[in-house]
Design an enzyme around this catalytic site. Structure first.
Site, mmCIF file in Angstrom:
data_model
loop_
_atom_site.group_PDB
_atom_site.id
_atom_site.type_symbol
_atom_site.label_atom_id
_atom_site.label_comp_id
_atom_site.label_asym_id
_atom_site.label_seq_id
_atom_site.Cartn_x
_atom_site.Cartn_y
_atom_site.Cartn_z
ATOM 1 N N THR A 1 0.989 -1.192 -0.001
ATOM 2 C CA THR A 1 -0.090 -0.058 0.257
ATOM 3 C C THR A 1 0.839 1.203 0.118
ATOM 4 O O THR A 1 2.186 1.082 -0.218
ATOM 5 C CB THR A 1 -1.118 -0.091 1.220
ATOM 6 O OG1 THR A 1 -1.883 1.124 1.054
ATOM 7 C CG2 THR A 1 -0.401 -0.098 2.604
ATOM 8 N N LYS B 1 3.693 1.424 -3.996
ATOM 9 C CA LYS B 1 2.923 0.715 -5.056
ATOM 10 C C LYS B 1 4.047 0.651 -6.066
ATOM 11 O O LYS B 1 4.173 -0.114 -6.970
ATOM 12 C CB LYS B 1 1.551 0.958 -5.335
ATOM 13 C CG LYS B 1 0.557 0.667 -4.270
ATOM 14 C CD LYS B 1 -0.856 1.159 -4.784
ATOM 15 C CE LYS B 1 -1.837 0.715 -3.682
ATOM 16 N NZ LYS B 1 -3.168 0.672 -3.984
ATOM 17 N N ASP C 1 -6.561 -3.772 -8.023
ATOM 18 C CA ASP C 1 -7.697 -2.658 -7.818
ATOM 19 C C ASP C 1 -8.732 -2.457 -9.041
ATOM 20 O O ASP C 1 -9.948 -2.242 -8.621
ATOM 21 C CB ASP C 1 -6.853 -1.236 -7.759
ATOM 22 C CG ASP C 1 -5.980 -1.004 -6.602
ATOM 23 O OD1 ASP C 1 -6.281 -1.749 -5.735
ATOM 24 O OD2 ASP C 1 -5.125 -0.163 -6.460
ATOM 25 N N GLY D 1 -5.900 10.161 -10.435
ATOM 26 C CA GLY D 1 -4.879 9.527 -9.573
ATOM 27 C C GLY D 1 -4.678 7.911 -9.758
ATOM 28 O O GLY D 1 -5.081 7.333 -10.761
ATOM 29 N N GLY E 1 -18.356 2.501 -2.144
ATOM 30 C CA GLY E 1 -16.980 2.120 -2.387
ATOM 31 C C GLY E 1 -16.267 0.827 -1.434
ATOM 32 O O GLY E 1 -15.178 0.469 -1.783
HETATM 33 P P1 ATR Z 1 -5.236 8.017 -5.456
HETATM 34 O O1 ATR Z 1 -4.132 7.057 -5.824
HETATM 35 O O2 ATR Z 1 -6.160 7.361 -4.267
HETATM 36 O O3 ATR Z 1 -6.215 8.175 -6.707
HETATM 37 P P2 ATR Z 1 -4.137 10.585 -5.769
HETATM 38 O O4 ATR Z 1 -3.285 10.084 -6.748
HETATM 39 O O5 ATR Z 1 -3.649 11.462 -4.774
HETATM 40 O O6 ATR Z 1 -4.946 9.448 -4.963
HETATM 41 O O7 ATR Z 1 -5.350 11.146 -6.643
HETATM 42 C C1 ATR Z 1 -6.207 11.821 -5.735
HETATM 43 C C2 ATR Z 1 -7.312 12.494 -7.051
HETATM 44 O O8 ATR Z 1 -8.128 13.191 -6.206
HETATM 45 C C3 ATR Z 1 -6.742 13.263 -8.056
HETATM 46 O O9 ATR Z 1 -7.709 13.080 -9.101
HETATM 47 C C4 ATR Z 1 -7.117 14.842 -7.503
HETATM 48 O O10 ATR Z 1 -7.084 15.682 -8.521
HETATM 49 P P3 ATR Z 1 -5.626 16.244 -8.941
HETATM 50 O O11 ATR Z 1 -4.990 15.419 -9.955
HETATM 51 O O12 ATR Z 1 -6.045 17.591 -9.505
HETATM 52 O O13 ATR Z 1 -4.982 16.663 -7.556
HETATM 53 C C5 ATR Z 1 -8.326 14.767 -6.795
HETATM 54 N N1 ATR Z 1 -8.534 15.544 -5.633
HETATM 55 C C6 ATR Z 1 -7.802 15.526 -4.536
HETATM 56 N N2 ATR Z 1 -8.283 16.779 -4.112
HETATM 57 C C7 ATR Z 1 -9.187 17.394 -4.878
HETATM 58 C C8 ATR Z 1 -9.829 18.721 -4.521
HETATM 59 N N3 ATR Z 1 -9.744 19.206 -3.421
HETATM 60 N N4 ATR Z 1 -10.279 19.107 -5.778
HETATM 61 C C9 ATR Z 1 -10.473 18.454 -6.876
HETATM 62 N N5 ATR Z 1 -9.926 17.207 -6.964
HETATM 63 C C10 ATR Z 1 -8.998 16.716 -5.951
#
Ligand code: ATR
Length: 276
Positions: A61, A65, A102, A130, A240
């Site tokens: 985790t 990864k 995933d 992400g 989820g």
């Molecule tokens: P994970 O691996 O769990 O998907 P991550 O790689 O940190 O985690 O991705 C988080 C996602 O949430 C991204 O799409 C992020 O958008 P950005 O690429 O613009 O950062 C989105 N996200 C997190 N906080 C956000 C916010 N306040 N507004 C819009 N999108 C957000």
């Protein structure tokens, strides 16, 4: 005694020991599943040591990864596409085989939630770009969804995801994310928005057709503001939590030799652990 675990930093918050612990007990298996904190700076040595300590395999985790992917002797197609590994099997010769479950977890949860093996027919709209969104878009491509739309606050990240994965993936402007939903059959929040203590996802469902399905990767709270709004409008919704539960199945089967089931009692146990 068969031994497996989850490698992370920190790893205390991981729910995987509860998940695998439930199955070990349910199937009366002589095994254990441990939390294994590994500092990123000791990652390679830490991982190699596990193979030497008799582990059959382990989950990986945050934040390991991608580093895990680079260390694998062999990686399955999903891991190669995502360049990230969440499930590792130690082979009898000590070599490490990595997979990424995933996308499998996402699909199995959605199918279980809908009670049928087919996804909603029509375009899918994914919010986020992400790691989770990457796995989900990959899974939708594997299912043959022919029109996948992607909106992310940071457009460059969405563009990179689309370029890396290829296929019928188009980018929607973040400001237009809820502007053109009439033909969308499946709406997915793949961001962390809506999670307890995070901002909520600003999203109007008013343009969504009544038979569209709405799902969320966030599971704390189980019913996010997005899912609550969708349910109030009469949409089918899938929460989820099951994505987390189903993604654990392939690893458990490989390490412990039993194909485990996600049942109602497991869901209750996990909700209890989450304080819900
Ligand atoms: P994970 O691996 O769990 O998907 P991550 O790689 O940190 O985690 O991705 C988080 C996602 O949430 C991204 O799409 C992020 O958008 P950005 O690429 O613009 O950062 C989105 N996200 C997190 N906080 C956000 C916010 N306040 N507004 C819009 N999108 C957000």
């Amino acid at each position: 005694m068969i031994r497996a675990g989850v490698v992370g930093w920190p790893v205390d918050h991981s729910l995987s020991p509860k998940l695998h612990g439930y199955w070990l007990e349910k199937y009366s298996i002589d095994g254990e599943y441990l939390k294994i904190p590994v500092d990123p700076k000791d990652f390679e040595a830490g991982i190699r040591a596990l193979a030497g300590r008799g582990f059959s395999g382990f989950n990986v985790t945050v934040p390991h990864k991608e580093a895990a992917f680079r260390l694998m002797d062999e990686a399955d197609a999903a891991a190669q596409r995502l360049r990230a590994v969440n499930t590792v099997t130690v082979r009898p010769d000590g070599k490490l085989q990595g997979g990424n479950t995933d996308g499998f977890g996402f699909l199995e949860n959605l199918k279980a939630g809908l009670g049928r093996p087919a996804l909603p027919a029509g375009p899918a709209m994914v919010i986020g770009a992400g790691g989770a969104a990457r796995a989900i878009v990959g899974a939708l491509l594997d299912e043959g969804i022919g029109d996948i739309r992607l909106a992310n606050r940071t457009a460059a990240r969405a563009e990179r995801l689309a370029a890396d994965l290829g296929g019928p993936v188009s980018i929607v402007d973040w400001d237009m994310r809820d502007g053109n939903l009439a033909d969308v059959a499946l709406l997915i929040n793949a961001t962390s928005l809506g999670m307890a203590k995070s901002p909520t996802l600003e999203f109007s469902l008013s343009g969504l057709a009544p038979d569209a399905v709405v799902t969320d990767i966030v599971y704390a709270p189980l019913e996010t503001p997005l899912l609550a709004a969708a349910r109030a409008r009469g949409h089918r919704t899938v929460d989820g939590l099951g994505m987390l539960l189903h993604q654990g199945r392939p690893g458990f089967e490989r390490w412990f030799g039993v194909a485990p089931e996600v049942d109602g009692r497991l869901r209750s146990r996990m909700l209890e652990a989450l304080g819900q």
